[in-house]
Design an enzyme around this catalytic site. Structure first.
Site, PDB file in Angstrom:
ATOM      1  N   ASP A   1      81.717  77.400 -27.596  1.00  0.00           N
ATOM      2  CA  ASP A   1      81.506  75.950 -27.737  1.00  0.00           C
ATOM      3  C   ASP A   1      80.406  75.479 -26.795  1.00  0.00           C
ATOM      4  O   ASP A   1      80.132  76.111 -25.777  1.00  0.00           O
ATOM      5  CB  ASP A   1      82.793  75.186 -27.412  1.00  0.00           C
ATOM      6  CG  ASP A   1      83.275  75.483 -25.989  1.00  0.00           C
ATOM      7  OD1 ASP A   1      83.268  76.678 -25.618  1.00  0.00           O
ATOM      8  OD2 ASP A   1      83.627  74.542 -25.261  1.00  0.00           O
ATOM      9  N   GLU A   2      79.822  74.365 -27.141  1.00  0.00           N
ATOM     10  CA  GLU A   2      78.914  73.621 -26.253  1.00  0.00           C
ATOM     11  C   GLU A   2      77.880  74.509 -25.578  1.00  0.00           C
ATOM     12  O   GLU A   2      77.617  74.379 -24.387  1.00  0.00           O
ATOM     13  CB  GLU A   2      79.733  72.874 -25.192  1.00  0.00           C
ATOM     14  CG  GLU A   2      80.683  71.858 -25.800  1.00  0.00           C
ATOM     15  CD  GLU A   2      81.630  71.222 -24.785  1.00  0.00           C
ATOM     16  OE1 GLU A   2      81.922  70.023 -24.960  1.00  0.00           O
ATOM     17  OE2 GLU A   2      82.074  71.887 -23.852  1.00  0.00           O
ATOM     18  N   ALA A   3      77.265  75.418 -26.356  1.00  0.00           N
ATOM     19  CA  ALA A   3      76.248  76.315 -25.787  1.00  0.00           C
ATOM     20  C   ALA A   3      74.897  75.614 -25.806  1.00  0.00           C
ATOM     21  O   ALA A   3      73.937  76.085 -26.427  1.00  0.00           O
ATOM     22  CB  ALA A   3      76.220  77.626 -26.566  1.00  0.00           C
TER      23      ALA A   3
END
Ligand code: TNX
Length: 504
Positions: free
Chosen positions: A315-317
């Site tokens: 997530d949220e890379a």
């Protein structure tokens, strides 16, 4: 005069003089109060009373469940409750493995004046039945009746973030005990993030000793030794809960990058991080050492994990380019598979090429996500954790002292008010494995904090995962929830007394 005072006192506490002289009797509505709601339940006349002569009978395959039940009932009733083989006669609570093994936690429960029988095709079903029995017991008495039950979804999860703040083995076990009462069968542990690495990895020891040394706001860090981690896994297994460990990547990795300079693209280790921003860190996608590192970590984690899934985050890379993200997630899925495990990841993984066995965990706040729906139609399994409905770290209302509000304010009626089977637009129902309630801990430090956010919303999500869609009814659910409060008080669970619920 004295008698009049006693009677007046009984009236004031809502009891009649007749019941006061007998052991506490369960409320007549107990079968209607079971939470999560069962497939069917009906109360009958009479009750079974646990006595000196009551035994628990169990075949060898049910022995573990029998010991668990005895561990609950002996202190609660003061009776010896020896465990014996079936067929010795006498009053008994019988745990019977019989009938078809449906591969899930289906069970039947029958209580008469002569005893209690729980029947299931496998021990996990007996354990689910035991949780129902616990809810029906009042003192030494269990009201007569019958329950027939089976889970709606195979996956009913809770996630605990032990990275932003560290929680001890004892604190995790306390949460496991709470989860098991609502028939949750999966504990997802978020073991590494920017602020801390919480599991000892023998081949890369500084991850834990240095990367685990702090937490959000500079609070004390901590990590599990592999022996402690195995203890958590075993404790969960004794409650028929499978642990899914998560190492979040390629973002959310500052604790690892701070621990080993050579993991950074520029070879320079960043400082440890104790803030709460997300999206600033990334593993170095084009460095071969990154994959040697992950092969070591995933290998050790696989060896610690009896369950089939490892969670690789994803997530949220925001500090990884989209092309690098695809390269990275595809390669790491292969590493997990090479160690004999299946991948769970946050739903962003669908931007890469999910393996046929990969499960995507949906955390977005809208039911419209064509990319995830397309992956689901293509065979990718989906676990639903919409952040605006299922995130236990969201505040209940603007004045909730703990938690965040970026996804939503989530009152109990919001947490309960959706249908997982009919949520993700365009996803075939067969793709939906179930639900999970994540608890992120940027603002949470103690078990009391965990409980305040989880109760009463965790039981709401648990019911969405377990109960038939036909039982969904807010006006009844709020009464079922209210009936749980005495048990929470007895257990010292610090719950949020939502004004939506007519608490008892
Ligand atoms: C988003 S949604 C995160 C976490 C935070 C959480 C706080 C997702 C998969 N990641 O990193 O802790 O919000 O609510």
């Amino acid at each position: 005069m004295l008698l009049r005072l006693i009677v007046a006192g009984l009236v004031a506490t809502g009891m009649s003089a007749v019941t006061a002289a007998e052991p506490a009797r369960p409320a007549a509505t107990a079968y209607a109060d079971i939470l999560p709601a069962p497939v069917s339940a009906r109360a009958e006349r009479g009750a079974f009373t646990i006595d000196r002569g009551t035994t628990i009978t169990a075949a060898p395959a049910a022995r573990g469940v029998a010991e668990y039940l005895a561990g609950v009932l002996r202190p609660a009733t003061g009776k010896p409750l020896p465990i014996t083989r079936p067929g010795r006669g006498g009053d008994a609570i019988a745990l019977v493995i019989a009938g078809r093994d449906t591969g899930d936690e289906s069970y039947r429960l029958r209580v008469s004046g002569r005893g209690v029988t729980i029947t299931a095709g496998r021990a996990a079903g007996l354990f689910a039945g035991v949780q129902t029995l616990r809810q029906l017991r009042s003192g030494r008495t269990i009201a007569a009746g019958q329950v027939s039950d089976a889970p709606r979804f195979a996956y009913r999860g809770a996630m605990l973030d032990v990275a932003r703040h560290f929680f001890t083995v004892g604190q995790v076990e306390r949460y496991i005990d709470q989860l098991s009462q609502y028939k949750i069968n999966t504990l997802h542990l978020h073991l590494a993030d920017d602020q801390g690495w919480r599991i000892a990895i023998n081949s890369w020891p500084r991850l834990a000793t240095y990367g685990g040394s702090t937490a959000v706001d500079g609070d004390p860090g901590g990590y599990y030794t592999q022996a402690q981690y195995r203890a958590i896994v075993a404790y969960a297994a004794s409650r028929y809960i499978t642990v899914i460990p998560e190492i979040d990547m390629p973002g959310h990795t500052n604790a690892a990058l701070a621990s080993y300079a050579e993991l950074n693209c520029d070879g320079v280790a960043p400082p440890l991080y104790t803030g709460t921003e997300v999206g600033f860190s990334s593993l170095c996608v084009h460095k071969e050492l990154t994959y040697k590192f992950l092969d070591d970590v995933i290998g050790e984690l696989a060896a610690l994990t009896p369950g089939p899934y490892l969670h690789i985050g994803g997530d949220e890379a925001h500090s990884t380019s989209p092309a690098d993200y695809v390269t990275f997630m595809n390669r790491v899925q292969g590493i997990v598979a090479a160690h004999g495990k299946k991948v769970q990841a946050w739903h962003n993984v669908v931007a890469a090429t999910p393996l046929p066995t990969t499960v995507a965990q949906y955390w977005d706040t809208t039911p419209d996500n064509p990319q995830v729906a397309a992956a689901a139609a293509n065979g990718t399994g989906v676990v639903l954790s919409p952040a605006n409905l299922a995130y236990l770290d969201m505040k209940y209302n603007p004045s909730t002292p703990l938690g965040q509000d970026w996804a939503a304010l989530i009152e109990v009626s919001d947490a309960y008010g959706w249908d997982p089977g009919n949520y993700l637009v365009g996803a075939p129902p067969s793709a939906i494995r179930g639900v999970e309630a994540p608890l992120w801990t940027e603002t949470l430090r103690t078990s009391a904090d965990i409980e305040y956010m989880a109760f009463p919303r965790l039981p709401a999500i648990a019911e969405l995962g377990w109960s038939p869609a036909a039982t969904h009814d807010w006006s009844k659910f709020r009464l079922r929830l209210a009936a749980q409060a005495p048990s929470w008080r007895a257990q010292g669970i610090n719950f949020y007394p939502s004004p939506q619920i007519p608490w008892r």
